[in-house]
Design an enzyme around this catalytic site. Structure first.
Site, PDB file in Angstrom:
ATOM      1  N   GLY A 152      -7.775  -3.489  -5.202  1.00 30.83           N
ATOM      2  CA  GLY A 152      -7.024  -2.238  -5.187  1.00 30.83           C
ATOM      3  C   GLY A 152      -6.824  -1.682  -6.580  1.00 30.83           C
ATOM      4  O   GLY A 152      -5.737  -1.227  -6.944  1.00 30.83           O
ATOM      5  N   SER A 167      -8.077   0.941  -8.149  1.00 33.41           N
ATOM      6  CA  SER A 167      -8.400   2.338  -8.437  1.00 33.41           C
ATOM      7  C   SER A 167      -7.207   3.177  -8.854  1.00 33.41           C
ATOM      8  O   SER A 167      -7.376   4.240  -9.457  1.00 33.41           O
ATOM      9  CB  SER A 167      -9.066   2.988  -7.214  1.00 33.41           C
ATOM     10  OG  SER A 167      -8.184   3.005  -6.105  1.00 33.41           O
ATOM     11  N   SER A 173       6.323  -7.799  -2.268  1.00 32.36           N
ATOM     12  CA  SER A 173       7.283  -6.701  -2.214  1.00 32.36           C
ATOM     13  C   SER A 173       8.669  -7.275  -1.926  1.00 32.36           C
ATOM     14  O   SER A 173       8.805  -8.375  -1.367  1.00 32.36           O
ATOM     15  CB  SER A 173       6.893  -5.725  -1.093  1.00 32.36           C
ATOM     16  OG  SER A 173       7.934  -4.804  -0.833  1.00 32.36           O
ATOM     17  N   TYR A 184       4.900  -3.627   8.489  1.00 37.69           N
ATOM     18  CA  TYR A 184       4.643  -3.744   7.050  1.00 37.69           C
ATOM     19  C   TYR A 184       5.492  -4.865   6.462  1.00 37.69           C
ATOM     20  O   TYR A 184       4.997  -5.697   5.700  1.00 37.69           O
ATOM     21  CB  TYR A 184       4.953  -2.422   6.356  1.00 37.69           C
ATOM     22  CG  TYR A 184       4.950  -2.523   4.847  1.00 37.69           C
ATOM     23  CD1 TYR A 184       3.751  -2.618   4.140  1.00 37.69           C
ATOM     24  CD2 TYR A 184       6.143  -2.569   4.121  1.00 37.69           C
ATOM     25  CE1 TYR A 184       3.742  -2.731   2.752  1.00 37.69           C
ATOM     26  CE2 TYR A 184       6.144  -2.681   2.741  1.00 37.69           C
ATOM     27  CZ  TYR A 184       4.939  -2.769   2.063  1.00 37.69           C
ATOM     28  OH  TYR A 184       4.947  -2.891   0.689  1.00 37.69           O
TER      29      TYR A 184
END
Length: 241
Positions: free
Chosen positions: A13, A15, A144, A159
């Site tokens: 990830g 980018s 997280s 999530y």
């Protein structure tokens, strides 16, 4: 960080957002960084050397929700750079999905990226380290605060569940490596709200939230990654909220 100078780090990830910031910071620390992302052109923009960055960046297109894509990336790294010494599992998605009405594809996308993709990358990296006799490797999951609390909203339950899974998987990996007598270290970083593009396509939460809620910058998370790597090998930083 001297022990990791010229070593190979894979950042998924890479980018934008946290992944891009981690990539830049590891380059500044002298690592060879493989930036894996679906939007590889955005990683390539960062392939030009930074003025203060002795490291080298390789941009590879890949999708962590696709096992064949992951395996192809690890093969490229093995063929061209010998192997992965540091893995930063940063790729992740957040979708709002009610448990009583969301399409199955929503749940599958969350779990494929946040849990299964992370697990496949971890498996391949650790197997590669063990096969090459790398005993000072490092696996870092970008988790997280959601991994430590119940969901504040019902449509984020899947999530939150995925991030709880990330931390559970990390602890299982740590125990496995300890049982093997390996000194490969593992750790997680669990930030709260970070000012990135995460809500750019959301109709429910807009970027205005960054103007009213306390938030971190992506660079803060990148600095936490460097902090973990910098610690003496005897130090286990299991979670860095």
């Amino acid at each position: 960080m001297q022990r990791y100078a010229d070593r190979v780090a894979l950042v998924t990830g890479a980018s934008c957002g946290i992944g891009a910031a981690i990539t830049q910071e590891l380059l500044r620390q002298g690592l060879t960084v493989v930036g894996l992302a679906r939007r590889v052109d955005r990683v390539k923009v960062r392939a030009h050397p930074l003025p203060d960055a002795p490291g080298k960046l390789h941009a590879i297109q890949g999708d962590v929700s696709n096992e064949e894509s992951i395996l192809a990336a690890f093969k490229w790294i093995k063929d061209n750079l010998s192997g992965v010494d540091v893995l930063v599992n940063n790729a992740g998605i957040q979708l709002f999905s009610l448990l009583i009405s969301a399409p199955t594809d929503f749940w599958r996308r969350i779990l494929d990226v946040n849990v299964l993709g992370l697990s496949i990358c971890t498996r391949e990296a650790v197997q590669d380290m063990l096969a090459r006799g790398v005993d000072d490797g490092f696996i870092i999951h970008i988790s997280s605060l959601a991994a430590h609390t119940p969901p504040y909203n019902s449509d984020l339950a899947m999530y939150y569940a995925s991030k709880h899974a990330v931390n559970t998987l990390l602890e299982g990996l740590r125990k496995d490596l300890v049982a093997r007598g390996s000194k490969i270290r593992v750790g997680a970083i669990s930030p709260g709200l970070v000012k990135t593009e995460i809500f750019s396509h959301s109709k429910k939460i807009t970027s205005d939230i960054f103007n009213v809620a306390p938030c971190l910058e992506a660079e803060d998370v990148a600095n936490a990654v460097v902090y973990m790597l910098f610690q003496h090998p005897r130090v286990q930083t299991i979670d860095n909220p």
